[in-house]
Design an enzyme around this catalytic site. Sequence first.
Site, mmCIF file in Angstrom:
data_model
loop_
_atom_site.group_PDB
_atom_site.id
_atom_site.type_symbol
_atom_site.label_atom_id
_atom_site.label_comp_id
_atom_site.label_asym_id
_atom_site.label_seq_id
_atom_site.Cartn_x
_atom_site.Cartn_y
_atom_site.Cartn_z
ATOM 1 N N LYS A 91 39.205 47.421 37.756
ATOM 2 C CA LYS A 91 38.060 46.572 37.909
ATOM 3 C C LYS A 91 37.124 46.972 36.510
ATOM 4 O O LYS A 91 37.396 47.786 35.851
ATOM 5 C CB LYS A 91 37.360 47.558 39.073
ATOM 6 N N ARG A 146 44.398 50.143 46.978
ATOM 7 C CA ARG A 146 44.940 48.818 46.861
ATOM 8 C C ARG A 146 44.939 48.535 45.393
ATOM 9 O O ARG A 146 43.874 48.551 44.676
ATOM 10 C CB ARG A 146 43.902 47.862 47.510
#
Length: 360
Positions: free
Chosen positions: A300, A335
């Site tokens: 991210k 994830r």
Amino acid sequence: MPLRHYLRPVAFVDAPFDLDEQVARLAGGMLWFSAVEISSSEHGRCTLELVPVRAIDAALDRLGDDARRAWANILSPRPPLHLGARVIRLDQPQVMGILNVTPDSFSDGGRFEAPDAAVDTGFAMAAAGAALIDVGGESTRPGAQPVWEQDEAARVEPVVRQLAASGTAVSIDSRKALVMETALAAGAGLVNDVAALTFDPRAADVVARAGCPIVLMHHQGTPETMQEAPRYDGPVAFAVYDWLEARIDAAVEAGIARERILVDPGIGFGKTIQHNLAVMNHLSLYHGLGCPIVLGASRKRMIGALSGEAPADQRLPGSLALALKAVEQGVQIVRVHDVPETVQALRVWRGLRDAALTPS
């Protein structure tokens, strides 16, 4: 806002031996903790107290039913996920592999757009230790534009079908009912909805009729707008908690069994870097919702911002740091893009836990 109390397990210990009534087990997993941080929030003001586990009953008598319910949720074991013939235990951390069948994903756009390449990658992830493969046909990165549902369904259907036919556990990453229906018919066993059933009015009914597990993810805004100066009234960790609690209630009202609901605090979805860091530091708070926690922080933007603007394909070390931070707070599913590396990190973590939990 009326007075609310939030319970966050803290002060984790290596093992519970010789600590009777001084520690509690977190969600039936591999972690024990010795204290609870209780945050009381009212009209934007927040007070904090640290309560030892041995004194929690007296505190709950004072705090009331909502706090006692959260405490019961914190302790309650999470039942395994049933995805067709596959059973995924949640008393230990599991890895969900990200498989983007899209041309414009922020991290790997276009790499797995061809079905054969995507299927081979999914098989490799499963062989490397991923418990399930999360197939997505629409990018939800900041600024991404919506994809027509028929195109999205066509992208994911052959990939889901081939993976599921091999016995691989598959989830479908979509916010659209038609795509969910298509993937479930092709063999997917879980729906991962970044919109938490708020985007498509038919989505909740599709999930309820299928009787499959559903991941409800927190978000603010849409992918096109969510990173345009996101803000929250009060601490972001509590705002995320309240929002997820409301979405759980809405899902149950729509006919989805509570034991089939998982929650994701939505790192990067309508949050600044500081918001994301605050949520990461409060992950154990979300056990009070009584649902398994999924954490998607792999590669991210936050990692790049904290590491000299490293591009997405150079964020593995930061991704591993966040995955370990998550499992150290009892997160059940991480994830990730980098499955072999994450599985290895979690196996080492598991070895440390097994050693600590083996009486000498």
